[in-house]
Design a protein around this motif. Structure first.
Motif, short mmCIF file in Angstrom:
data_model
loop_
_atom_site.label_atom_id
_atom_site.label_comp_id
_atom_site.label_asym_id
_atom_site.label_seq_id
_atom_site.Cartn_x
_atom_site.Cartn_y
_atom_site.Cartn_z
N LEU A 98 0.84 -1.18 0.31
CA LEU A 98 -0.48 -0.34 0.20
C LEU A 98 1.04 1.07 0.09
O LEU A 98 0.66 2.62 -0.42
CB LEU A 98 -1.12 0.18 1.47
N ALA A 99 2.31 0.99 0.84
CA ALA A 99 2.99 2.50 0.70
C ALA A 99 3.46 2.55 -0.33
O ALA A 99 3.39 3.66 -1.20
CB ALA A 99 3.87 2.02 2.59
N GLU A 100 4.07 1.16 -1.71
CA GLU A 100 4.66 1.47 -2.53
C GLU A 100 3.38 2.47 -3.54
O GLU A 100 4.04 2.63 -4.70
CB GLU A 100 4.40 0.13 -3.11
N LYS A 101 2.21 2.05 -3.42
CA LYS A 101 1.29 2.46 -4.32
C LYS A 101 0.43 3.78 -4.06
O LYS A 101 -0.88 4.39 -5.16
CB LYS A 101 -0.02 1.68 -4.73
N GLU A 102 1.56 4.03 -2.99
CA GLU A 102 0.25 5.73 -2.69
C GLU A 102 -1.00 5.13 -1.81
O GLU A 102 -1.86 6.24 -2.36
CB GLU A 102 0.42 6.69 -2.82
N GLN A 103 -0.99 4.40 -1.22
CA GLN A 103 -2.91 4.21 -1.09
C GLN A 103 -3.12 3.77 0.27
O GLN A 103 -1.16 3.82 1.14
CB GLN A 103 -3.55 2.93 -1.71
#
Length: 155
Positions: A45-50
């Motif tokens: 989720l952090a990678e995808k900015e979600q």
């Protein structure tokens, strides 16, 4: 089909079933060996900015969204500007799956347009009813029906 051919076909089915069973139980990885951890979910989720939200938060956000309402069209009329009236501003959020009538109702609730029915009729008369796209749009009550329609519809 002869008896000999039928037996050969049956033997082939039994053999292939056995091969699939062996590969499933002994060769293929089991799902318990590859369980996803909370750290993996957080990093994804952090990678995808979600971000993830709880079911309660989702239900609250869903309750705030527009409720469907039946609307019957009336005569088309672009919105007229009124001089001594306070200008209303809003960010119109059009969710995926919202109907054009729901969008018109939301604009009326935000006091951007006077009548959702008239605005819906205007969209139909200009062939823009099916062109409303989801997203967030900044609109205000000084805009005409044509200006609002241009903003919320695809080019």
């Amino acid at each position: 089909m002869s008896n000999k051919a039928l037996r050969a076909f049956s033997a082939g089915l039994i053999l292939s079933t056995g091969i699939f069973a062996v590969s499933y139980y002994y060769i293929a990885p089991h799902s318990s060996e590859h369980a996803i951890t909370q750290d993996q979910v957080d990093s994804y989720l952090a990678e995808k900015e979600q971000t993830a939200i709880s079911n309660d938060e989702y239900a609250t956000l869903k309750a705030v969204s527009v409720k469907p309402a039946a609307s019957k069209p009336t005569a088309p009329a672009p919105r007229k500007k009124e001089p001594a009236q306070e200008v209303q501003h809003m960010t119109l959020v059009v969710s995926q799956g919202m109907s054009t009538g729901e969008v018109c109702d939301e604009l009326q609730r935000g006091k951007i347009i006077k009548s959702s029915k008239e605005f819906l009729k205007y969209l139909r008369s200009t062939n823009r009813e099916g062109a409303v796209r989801f997203g967030a749009y900044k609109v205000n009550s000084k805009m005409t029906a044509e200006e609002v329609a241009k903003i919320i519809t695809s080019p």
